[in-house]
Motif scaffolding. Structure first.
Motif, PDB file in Angstrom:
ATOM      1  N   LYS A 119      12.001-124.455 -32.568  1.00 21.81           N
ATOM      2  CA  LYS A 119      12.376-125.504 -31.713  1.00 21.81           C
ATOM      3  C   LYS A 119      13.332-126.410 -32.796  1.00 21.81           C
ATOM      4  CE  LYS A 119       7.457-127.407 -32.173  1.00 21.81           C
ATOM      5  NZ  LYS A 119       6.980-128.184 -31.412  1.00 21.81           N
ATOM      6  N   TYR A 120      12.054-126.249 -34.046  1.00 22.77           N
ATOM      7  CA  TYR A 120      12.872-127.416 -35.312  1.00 22.77           C
ATOM      8  C   TYR A 120      14.867-127.254 -35.672  1.00 22.77           C
ATOM      9  CZ  TYR A 120       7.674-128.696 -35.500  1.00 22.77           C
ATOM     10  OH  TYR A 120       6.789-128.813 -35.814  1.00 22.77           O
ATOM     11  N   VAL A 121      14.394-125.849 -35.652  1.00 23.79           N
ATOM     12  CA  VAL A 121      16.200-125.305 -35.945  1.00 23.79           C
ATOM     13  C   VAL A 121      17.525-125.848 -34.946  1.00 23.79           C
ATOM     14  CG1 VAL A 121      17.844-123.566 -36.424  1.00 23.79           C
ATOM     15  CG2 VAL A 121      15.514-123.418 -37.363  1.00 23.79           C
ATOM     16  N   VAL A 122      16.735-125.535 -33.396  1.00 22.26           N
ATOM     17  CA  VAL A 122      17.816-126.203 -32.700  1.00 22.26           C
ATOM     18  C   VAL A 122      17.297-127.669 -32.154  1.00 22.26           C
ATOM     19  CG1 VAL A 122      18.139-126.382 -30.021  1.00 22.26           C
ATOM     20  CG2 VAL A 122      17.081-123.932 -30.882  1.00 22.26           C
ATOM     21  N   GLY A 149      14.805-120.130 -24.084  1.00 19.77           N
ATOM     22  CA  GLY A 149      16.114-119.227 -23.824  1.00 19.77           C
ATOM     23  C   GLY A 149      17.042-119.039 -24.985  1.00 19.77           C
ATOM     24  N   PHE A 150      16.343-120.218 -25.819  1.00 21.30           N
ATOM     25  CA  PHE A 150      17.798-119.930 -27.337  1.00 21.30           C
ATOM     26  C   PHE A 150      17.088-119.250 -28.007  1.00 21.30           C
ATOM     27  CE2 PHE A 150      19.939-121.258 -31.277  1.00 21.30           C
ATOM     28  CZ  PHE A 150      21.330-121.444 -30.413  1.00 21.30           C
ATOM     29  N   SER A 151      15.827-119.026 -28.256  1.00 22.67           N
ATOM     30  CA  SER A 151      15.540-118.355 -29.145  1.00 22.67           C
ATOM     31  C   SER A 151      14.953-116.948 -28.913  1.00 22.67           C
ATOM     32  CB  SER A 151      13.976-119.186 -29.786  1.00 22.67           C
ATOM     33  OG  SER A 151      12.853-118.485 -30.567  1.00 22.67           O
ATOM     34  N   SER A 152      14.503-117.077 -27.537  1.00 21.37           N
ATOM     35  CA  SER A 152      14.604-115.680 -27.160  1.00 21.37           C
ATOM     36  C   SER A 152      15.681-114.393 -27.158  1.00 21.37           C
ATOM     37  CB  SER A 152      13.706-115.607 -25.569  1.00 21.37           C
ATOM     38  OG  SER A 152      14.788-115.965 -24.595  1.00 21.37           O
ATOM     39  N   VAL A 207      21.238-130.286 -33.219  1.00 19.22           N
ATOM     40  CA  VAL A 207      21.641-131.231 -31.908  1.00 19.22           C
ATOM     41  C   VAL A 207      21.913-132.179 -32.772  1.00 19.22           C
ATOM     42  CG1 VAL A 207      21.600-132.023 -30.116  1.00 19.22           C
ATOM     43  CG2 VAL A 207      20.988-129.542 -29.754  1.00 19.22           C
ATOM     44  N   LEU A 208      20.501-132.610 -33.755  1.00 18.01           N
ATOM     45  CA  LEU A 208      21.006-133.763 -33.930  1.00 18.01           C
ATOM     46  C   LEU A 208      22.082-134.034 -35.207  1.00 18.01           C
ATOM     47  CD1 LEU A 208      17.212-134.606 -34.473  1.00 18.01           C
ATOM     48  CD2 LEU A 208      18.280-135.306 -32.449  1.00 18.01           C
ATOM     49  N   ASN A 209      22.244-133.143 -36.028  1.00 14.10           N
ATOM     50  CA  ASN A 209      22.857-132.812 -36.679  1.00 14.10           C
ATOM     51  C   ASN A 209      24.259-133.061 -36.783  1.00 14.10           C
ATOM     52  OD1 ASN A 209      20.902-133.000 -39.090  1.00 14.10           O
ATOM     53  ND2 ASN A 209      21.502-130.614 -39.797  1.00 14.10           N
ATOM     54  N   LEU A 210      24.497-132.872 -35.028  1.00 18.53           N
ATOM     55  CA  LEU A 210      25.856-132.997 -34.266  1.00 18.53           C
ATOM     56  C   LEU A 210      26.456-134.038 -34.672  1.00 18.53           C
ATOM     57  CD1 LEU A 210      28.697-130.944 -33.476  1.00 18.53           C
ATOM     58  CD2 LEU A 210      27.813-131.314 -31.281  1.00 18.53           C
ATOM     59  N   PHE A 211      25.606-134.817 -34.121  1.00 16.42           N
ATOM     60  CA  PHE A 211      25.885-136.301 -33.935  1.00 16.42           C
ATOM     61  C   PHE A 211      25.408-137.080 -35.092  1.00 16.42           C
ATOM     62  CE2 PHE A 211      24.974-134.303 -29.640  1.00 16.42           C
ATOM     63  CZ  PHE A 211      26.115-136.016 -28.456  1.00 16.42           C
ATOM     64  N   ALA A 238      14.087-135.211 -25.101  1.00 16.10           N
ATOM     65  CA  ALA A 238      14.339-134.039 -24.566  1.00 16.10           C
ATOM     66  C   ALA A 238      13.196-132.240 -25.284  1.00 16.10           C
ATOM     67  CB  ALA A 238      15.648-134.282 -23.948  1.00 16.10           C
ATOM     68  N   LEU A 239      13.811-132.165 -25.773  1.00 20.98           N
ATOM     69  CA  LEU A 239      14.006-131.339 -27.493  1.00 20.98           C
ATOM     70  C   LEU A 239      12.743-131.067 -27.392  1.00 20.98           C
ATOM     71  CD1 LEU A 239      17.354-131.250 -28.920  1.00 20.98           C
ATOM     72  CD2 LEU A 239      16.306-129.768 -26.963  1.00 20.98           C
ATOM     73  N   LEU A 240      12.519-131.900 -27.658  1.00 29.12           N
ATOM     74  CA  LEU A 240      10.114-131.449 -28.380  1.00 29.12           C
ATOM     75  C   LEU A 240       9.836-132.447 -27.640  1.00 29.12           C
ATOM     76  CD1 LEU A 240      11.379-133.636 -32.043  1.00 29.12           C
ATOM     77  CD2 LEU A 240      10.905-130.948 -31.734  1.00 29.12           C
ATOM     78  N   ASN A 241       9.611-132.965 -26.494  1.00 26.47           N
ATOM     79  CA  ASN A 241       8.539-132.853 -25.147  1.00 26.47           C
ATOM     80  C   ASN A 241       8.605-132.851 -24.485  1.00 26.47           C
ATOM     81  OD1 ASN A 241       8.403-135.247 -28.233  1.00 26.47           O
ATOM     82  ND2 ASN A 241       6.361-135.275 -27.296  1.00 26.47           N
ATOM     83  N   THR A 242       9.619-132.511 -24.041  1.00 26.04           N
ATOM     84  CA  THR A 242       9.801-132.065 -22.586  1.00 26.04           C
ATOM     85  C   THR A 242       9.921-131.309 -22.105  1.00 26.04           C
ATOM     86  OG1 THR A 242      12.307-132.145 -22.317  1.00 26.04           O
ATOM     87  CG2 THR A 242      11.147-134.565 -22.172  1.00 26.04           C
TER      88      THR A 242
END
Length: 392
Positions: free
Chosen positions: A191-194, A58-61, A198-202, A45-49
């Protein structure tokens, strides 16, 4: 082919975690499967949608605007110090940490942040099958930082058995502080930071559930968050400004020391063996880079950057990554996601010191399992990068 390599990489990660498990019979596989599927869905979802792109943009801005506001304060104090057209790393990347720290302090003071952290943690505890305290700590670590988070649970520190204490410390090392996320975004693609956040949390829950499996009874599943001593608003502002400045100065000092030390070691190795220390480490880490999805022709280059992060810190490694402009977009993305965590040797001392400051005996316990902490947190980074590599 990349899917077969990714499956191999995942099997290796799980095998390494399984070998290091302290109680293989207690591993619960259902929550693991759920979290792995969630990781894959979130990475896609984060990388391909378009929705993912919108959220990341939005997060980056938001951080772009915060860094611009921070620059106003930096320029007021240091304006004219730098040469025209040049931007010193300390001024543009590290000093804005102070402003982000202030915002976190305001959100803490108004009780907005504790509310968010607590209830996200409660939702996560339903997914990961772990205790409420562990889930709260994982979310809090990603916002407050790997040492500050323990202050919020200091009443529980002395009551925790070794296995639960390990989980709290592993979460702290596997994530990054929100106060320095803006700094990362100036060095690698946001986008890699965000995605890594998320992935590290899980991923932290997945690896810990294998390395350190246990069940928490209802009687043990307490969640009492330490309330900070009531301060006036301006006392709080002053405290968080100084905390942010301490973080910036600490990172700057570590960068000076580590970059200089690595340069010296590289020079010694190059003079004696005809190969730099980082290149040598690159060959050692190359198989792991390949299993994460990095093309083999770039595996040594990527492995060198990964090793730099482990022996120094993520800032040094991100600076090193910035020098490799010829690296493919896929390799750059995978390595970038691997770098976004506190998994390095210096973090062992930081976390053990933070816990020891609150409870001396428990601090000694943390120091004894320090290497296993780094082992687990590194596996989390490898897992996140491997999952992301499926969609890059």
């Amino acid at each position: 082919m990349k899917y077969l390599i990714a499956i191999l990489g995942l099997l290796v990660v799980f095998a390494l975690a399984f070998v290091g498990s302290n109680n293989k019979r207690k591993i619960r596989y259902r929550p693991l499967i759920i979290m792995i599927v969630l990781q894959a869905i979130l990475a896609y979802a984060l990388l391909n949608t378009s929705i993912g792109s919108f959220l990341i943009k939005g997060f980056s801005s938001v951080f772009d605007k915060l860094l611009a506001y921070a620059a106003e304060g930096v320029n007021f104090v240091f304006g004219g110090l730098a040469n025209e057209g040049q931007a010193p790393f300390f001024l543009t990347v590290l000093l804005p940490i102070i402003f982000i720290s202030v915002l976190i302090g305001i959100l803490q003071y108004t009780r907005i942040l504790p509310f968010i952290i607590k209830y996200i943690g409660l939702v996560l505890s339903k997914i990961n099958g772990m205790g409420k305290l562990e889930s709260y700590n994982a979310v809090a670590s990603a916002i407050l930082g790997q040492s500050e988070v323990f202050i919020s649970v200091k009443k529980q520190i002395g009551l925790l058995p070794k296995h639960r204490l390990y989980t709290l410390c592993a979460s702290a090392m596997s994530t990054v502080s929100m106060s320095i996320v803006g700094a990362y975004m100036t060095m690698i693609d946001p986008k890699y930071v965000v995605t890594a956040l998320v992935l590290n949390l899980f991923g932290g829950f997945i690896i810990v559930s294998i390395l350190n499996p246990y069940e928490v009874s209802k009687e043990e599943d307490f969640l009492e968050v330490q309330e900070e001593e009531k301060q006036s608003f301006f006392e709080m502002l002053g405290e968080y400004i100084m905390d942010g400045f301490k973080v910036a100065i600490t990172v700057a000092a570590m960068l000076i020391g580590f970059v200089a030390l690595i340069a010296m070691i590289n020079g010694i190795f190059d003079g004696i063996f005809g190969i730099s220390f980082q290149e040598l480490l690159g060959y050692i880490f190359a198989p792991f880079a390949f299993m994460m999805g990095v093309p083999w022709k770039e595996a040594v280059e990527a492995g060198s950057i990964m090793a730099t992060k482990m022996v120094s810190n993520e800032f040094v490694a991100m600076l090193e990554l910035g020098k490799h402009t010829a690296m493919s977009a896929r390799a750059n993305g995978i390595v970038s996601i691997f770098l976004v965590s506190f998994a390095n040797f210096s973090s062992i001392g930081i976390i053990a010191g933070a816990v020891k400051g609150l409870h001396e005996k428990q601090g000694n316990v943390v120091a004894r399992f320090g290497l296993k902490l780094l082992y687990g947190a590194t596996l989390v980074s490898v897992l996140s990068a491997t999952i992301a590599g499926l969609f890059l």
